[in-house]
Write a protein that holds these residues in place. Structure first.
Motif, PDB file in Angstrom:
ATOM      1  N   LEU A 144       0.254  -1.027   0.010  1.00  0.00           N
ATOM      2  CA  LEU A 144      -0.297   0.221  -0.198  1.00  0.00           C
ATOM      3  C   LEU A 144       0.637   1.328  -0.353  1.00  0.00           C
ATOM      4  O   LEU A 144       0.888   1.977  -0.837  1.00  0.00           O
ATOM      5  CB  LEU A 144      -1.136   0.040   1.192  1.00  0.00           C
ATOM      6  N   PHE A 145       1.781   1.253   0.813  1.00  0.00           N
ATOM      7  CA  PHE A 145       3.168   2.070   0.608  1.00  0.00           C
ATOM      8  C   PHE A 145       2.881   2.915  -1.233  1.00  0.00           C
ATOM      9  O   PHE A 145       3.412   4.450  -1.199  1.00  0.00           O
ATOM     10  CB  PHE A 145       3.712   1.362   1.399  1.00  0.00           C
ATOM     11  N   ALA A 146       3.049   2.045  -2.223  1.00  0.00           N
ATOM     12  CA  ALA A 146       3.666   1.804  -3.185  1.00  0.00           C
ATOM     13  C   ALA A 146       2.414   3.486  -3.844  1.00  0.00           C
ATOM     14  O   ALA A 146       2.941   4.350  -4.331  1.00  0.00           O
ATOM     15  CB  ALA A 146       3.583   1.191  -3.920  1.00  0.00           C
ATOM     16  N   ASN A 147       1.171   3.439  -3.550  1.00  0.00           N
ATOM     17  CA  ASN A 147       0.004   4.963  -3.985  1.00  0.00           C
ATOM     18  C   ASN A 147       0.499   5.776  -3.084  1.00  0.00           C
ATOM     19  O   ASN A 147       0.007   6.603  -3.376  1.00  0.00           O
ATOM     20  CB  ASN A 147      -0.858   4.527  -3.023  1.00  0.00           C
ATOM     21  N   ILE A 148       1.110   5.983  -2.076  1.00  0.00           N
ATOM     22  CA  ILE A 148       1.446   7.333  -1.136  1.00  0.00           C
ATOM     23  C   ILE A 148       4.007   7.410  -1.740  1.00  0.00           C
ATOM     24  O   ILE A 148       3.602   8.349  -0.907  1.00  0.00           O
ATOM     25  CB  ILE A 148       0.786   7.277  -0.510  1.00  0.00           C
ATOM     26  N   ARG A 179      -6.521   4.575   7.734  1.00  0.00           N
ATOM     27  CA  ARG A 179      -5.793   3.279   8.702  1.00  0.00           C
ATOM     28  C   ARG A 179      -4.507   1.587   7.585  1.00  0.00           C
ATOM     29  O   ARG A 179      -5.004   1.255   7.278  1.00  0.00           O
ATOM     30  CB  ARG A 179      -5.612   3.191   9.801  1.00  0.00           C
ATOM     31  N   PHE A 180      -3.669   2.087   7.677  1.00  0.00           N
ATOM     32  CA  PHE A 180      -2.914   0.574   7.386  1.00  0.00           C
ATOM     33  C   PHE A 180      -1.318   0.563   7.708  1.00  0.00           C
ATOM     34  O   PHE A 180      -0.657   2.093   8.487  1.00  0.00           O
ATOM     35  CB  PHE A 180      -2.834   1.121   5.943  1.00  0.00           C
ATOM     36  N   TYR A 181      -0.577  -0.280   8.188  1.00  0.00           N
ATOM     37  CA  TYR A 181       0.852  -0.782   8.596  1.00  0.00           C
ATOM     38  C   TYR A 181       1.604  -1.261   7.906  1.00  0.00           C
ATOM     39  O   TYR A 181       1.327  -1.944   7.167  1.00  0.00           O
ATOM     40  CB  TYR A 181       0.614  -1.344   9.703  1.00  0.00           C
ATOM     41  N   GLU A 182       2.390  -0.215   7.876  1.00  0.00           N
ATOM     42  CA  GLU A 182       3.904  -1.162   6.392  1.00  0.00           C
ATOM     43  C   GLU A 182       4.682  -1.780   7.684  1.00  0.00           C
ATOM     44  O   GLU A 182       5.066  -0.522   8.479  1.00  0.00           O
ATOM     45  CB  GLU A 182       4.096  -0.641   5.459  1.00  0.00           C
ATOM     46  N   GLU A 183       5.944  -1.832   7.374  1.00  0.00           N
ATOM     47  CA  GLU A 183       7.197  -2.816   8.663  1.00  0.00           C
ATOM     48  C   GLU A 183       8.641  -2.449   7.281  1.00  0.00           C
ATOM     49  O   GLU A 183       8.335  -3.638   6.425  1.00  0.00           O
ATOM     50  CB  GLU A 183       6.759  -3.621   9.510  1.00  0.00           C
ATOM     51  N   HIS A 184       9.237  -2.223   7.795  1.00  0.00           N
ATOM     52  CA  HIS A 184      10.490  -1.993   6.126  1.00  0.00           C
ATOM     53  C   HIS A 184      12.171  -2.506   7.094  1.00  0.00           C
ATOM     54  O   HIS A 184      11.418  -1.802   8.241  1.00  0.00           O
ATOM     55  CB  HIS A 184      10.561  -1.004   5.427  1.00  0.00           C
ATOM     56  N   ILE A 185      12.749  -3.289   6.498  1.00  0.00           N
ATOM     57  CA  ILE A 185      14.213  -3.371   7.137  1.00  0.00           C
ATOM     58  C   ILE A 185      14.560  -3.208   6.111  1.00  0.00           C
ATOM     59  O   ILE A 185      15.278  -4.447   5.515  1.00  0.00           O
ATOM     60  CB  ILE A 185      14.054  -4.689   8.659  1.00  0.00           C
ATOM     61  N   GLU A 186      15.727  -2.345   6.913  1.00  0.00           N
ATOM     62  CA  GLU A 186      17.041  -2.463   6.413  1.00  0.00           C
ATOM     63  C   GLU A 186      18.714  -2.333   6.649  1.00  0.00           C
ATOM     64  O   GLU A 186      18.504  -2.435   8.320  1.00  0.00           O
ATOM     65  CB  GLU A 186      17.665  -0.692   5.938  1.00  0.00           C
ATOM     66  N   GLU A 229      20.579  -3.777  11.747  1.00  0.00           N
ATOM     67  CA  GLU A 229      19.592  -3.501  11.119  1.00  0.00           C
ATOM     68  C   GLU A 229      18.452  -2.837  11.378  1.00  0.00           C
ATOM     69  O   GLU A 229      18.509  -2.058  12.688  1.00  0.00           O
ATOM     70  CB  GLU A 229      18.767  -4.800  11.093  1.00  0.00           C
ATOM     71  N   ASN A 230      18.064  -1.759  10.665  1.00  0.00           N
ATOM     72  CA  ASN A 230      16.964  -0.349  10.725  1.00  0.00           C
ATOM     73  C   ASN A 230      15.515  -0.712  10.539  1.00  0.00           C
ATOM     74  O   ASN A 230      15.394  -1.996   9.848  1.00  0.00           O
ATOM     75  CB  ASN A 230      17.124   0.718  10.402  1.00  0.00           C
ATOM     76  N   THR A 231      14.652  -1.085  12.076  1.00  0.00           N
ATOM     77  CA  THR A 231      13.392  -1.493  11.695  1.00  0.00           C
ATOM     78  C   THR A 231      12.259  -0.167  11.143  1.00  0.00           C
ATOM     79  O   THR A 231      12.168   0.973  11.965  1.00  0.00           O
ATOM     80  CB  THR A 231      12.752  -2.582  12.381  1.00  0.00           C
ATOM     81  N   TYR A 232      11.357   0.009   9.666  1.00  0.00           N
ATOM     82  CA  TYR A 232      11.228   1.318   9.808  1.00  0.00           C
ATOM     83  C   TYR A 232       9.754   1.067  10.453  1.00  0.00           C
ATOM     84  O   TYR A 232       9.041   0.093   9.754  1.00  0.00           O
ATOM     85  CB  TYR A 232      11.048   1.752   8.643  1.00  0.00           C
ATOM     86  N   SER A 233       8.535   1.399  11.279  1.00  0.00           N
ATOM     87  CA  SER A 233       7.356   0.674  11.644  1.00  0.00           C
ATOM     88  C   SER A 233       6.375   1.563  11.360  1.00  0.00           C
ATOM     89  O   SER A 233       6.387   2.989  11.565  1.00  0.00           O
ATOM     90  CB  SER A 233       7.114  -0.397  12.533  1.00  0.00           C
ATOM     91  N   ILE A 234       5.391   1.126  10.745  1.00  0.00           N
ATOM     92  CA  ILE A 234       4.805   3.053   9.588  1.00  0.00           C
ATOM     93  C   ILE A 234       3.578   3.111   9.995  1.00  0.00           C
ATOM     94  O   ILE A 234       3.004   1.775   9.161  1.00  0.00           O
ATOM     95  CB  ILE A 234       5.842   3.103   8.204  1.00  0.00           C
ATOM     96  N   ASN A 235       2.522   3.921  10.517  1.00  0.00           N
ATOM     97  CA  ASN A 235       1.250   4.067  10.310  1.00  0.00           C
ATOM     98  C   ASN A 235       1.108   4.671   9.835  1.00  0.00           C
ATOM     99  O   ASN A 235       1.489   6.330  10.136  1.00  0.00           O
ATOM    100  CB  ASN A 235       0.875   4.291  11.734  1.00  0.00           C
ATOM    101  N   PHE A 236       0.247   4.117   8.544  1.00  0.00           N
ATOM    102  CA  PHE A 236      -0.654   5.675   7.573  1.00  0.00           C
ATOM    103  C   PHE A 236      -1.972   5.848   7.657  1.00  0.00           C
ATOM    104  O   PHE A 236      -2.179   4.764   8.347  1.00  0.00           O
ATOM    105  CB  PHE A 236      -0.832   4.956   6.211  1.00  0.00           C
ATOM    106  N   PHE A 237      -2.442   6.916   7.976  1.00  0.00           N
ATOM    107  CA  PHE A 237      -3.715   7.274   7.740  1.00  0.00           C
ATOM    108  C   PHE A 237      -3.857   7.844   6.257  1.00  0.00           C
ATOM    109  O   PHE A 237      -3.471   9.479   6.635  1.00  0.00           O
ATOM    110  CB  PHE A 237      -4.270   8.145   9.262  1.00  0.00           C
ATOM    111  N   VAL A 238      -5.041   7.252   5.637  1.00  0.00           N
ATOM    112  CA  VAL A 238      -4.793   7.975   4.120  1.00  0.00           C
ATOM    113  C   VAL A 238      -6.363   8.689   4.452  1.00  0.00           C
ATOM    114  O   VAL A 238      -7.503   7.949   5.014  1.00  0.00           O
ATOM    115  CB  VAL A 238      -5.185   7.142   3.105  1.00  0.00           C
TER     116      VAL A 238
END
Length: 240
Positions: free
Chosen positions: A5-9, A189-196, A172-181
């Motif tokens: 869903l991150f792609a949309n924003i 609301r939707f949630y995504e987690e990314h790890i670098e 490793e860094n974890t991005y924990s992201i809560n989006f409110f569109v």
């Protein structure tokens, strides 16, 4: 991580990233070389913000693992100079040789295995013509350590809470992201987690050399002459 869903924003959140600066750096490197071929492979192309600039001068093959990202790219760009591939960039293989292979916006940080890093570098080396150039960037440990643990922002109709958790032991860094569109008068609301993954400069340089690259330069933040110590983003130029 496939940026669902991150792609949309994504483009809204990247409003302050200077793609023109990145393109200018790449173009200067190419112009200073002896390369004549203008074929470019872009790995981790995302929604095509850099691709849009590249196709004005180069023939581009753009690769991304996320169909959602590529769908947005295709809606923005229509060009005979562009081919698009939905594939994992680690083991992507093409029917072309390229003058340049590019991977920007910390795409390489998403590769969490040193074995896969070497595989990516070897495949890239094999797909470059003689004297071809590989340009990519990496977020550094300094960046992750210095980042705010929690970041809150609002861009147009998107409100988000971005939390960072850096694991020093595993690098490793974890991005924990809560989006409110915003949709009409409500927010979805939707949630995504990314790890670098963080890799040391020594490991990257040694691995590039081990697969055959003969000349490696390291810069900071897509600027020539800028000190690389304590940089948030290192930029590598490796020549075949």
């Amino acid at each position: 991580m496939t940026y669902k869903l991150f792609a949309n924003i994504y483009d809204k959140l990247m409003y302050d990233f200077d793609y023109e600066k990145v393109y200018s750096f790449i173009d200067k490197v190419y112009s200073a070389s002896k390369l004549k071929n203008k074929t470019v492979l872009e790995l981790g192309c995302g929604t095509g913000n850099l691709t849009e600039k590249l196709i004005k001068k180069f023939t581009v093959d753009a690769v991304d693992i996320s169909l959602d990202m590529l769908s947005i790219l295709s809606s923005k760009i229509s060009s005979s100079n562009l081919r698009v591939f939905n594939h994992d960039m680690v083991d992507f293989k093409s029917d072309r040789l390229y003058s340049m292979v590019l991977s920007c916006c910390d795409s390489v940080n998403y590769i969490r295995s040193s074995k896969d890093i070497k595989k990516l570098f070897k495949n890239t080396f094999n797909q470059l013509e003689d004297e071809g150039i590989f340009i990519f960037d990496l977020n550094t440990e300094d960046k992750f350590i210095s980042m705010e643990n929690t970041y809150v922002d609002e861009v147009d109709d998107v409100f988000y809470v971005w939390e960072n958790f850096y694991d020093v032991e595993n690098k490793e860094n974890t991005y924990s992201i809560n989006f409110f569109v915003r949709k009409n008068n409500l927010y979805e609301r939707f949630y995504e987690e990314h790890i670098e993954k963080v890799y040391s400069n020594k490991f990257i340089v040694d691995t590039l050399k081990s697969v055959g690259f003969k000349s490696i330069e390291v810069y900071s933040e897509y600027e020539f002459g800028m000190e690389i110590n304590n940089s948030n983003r290192l930029v590598y130029i490796a020549r075949r």
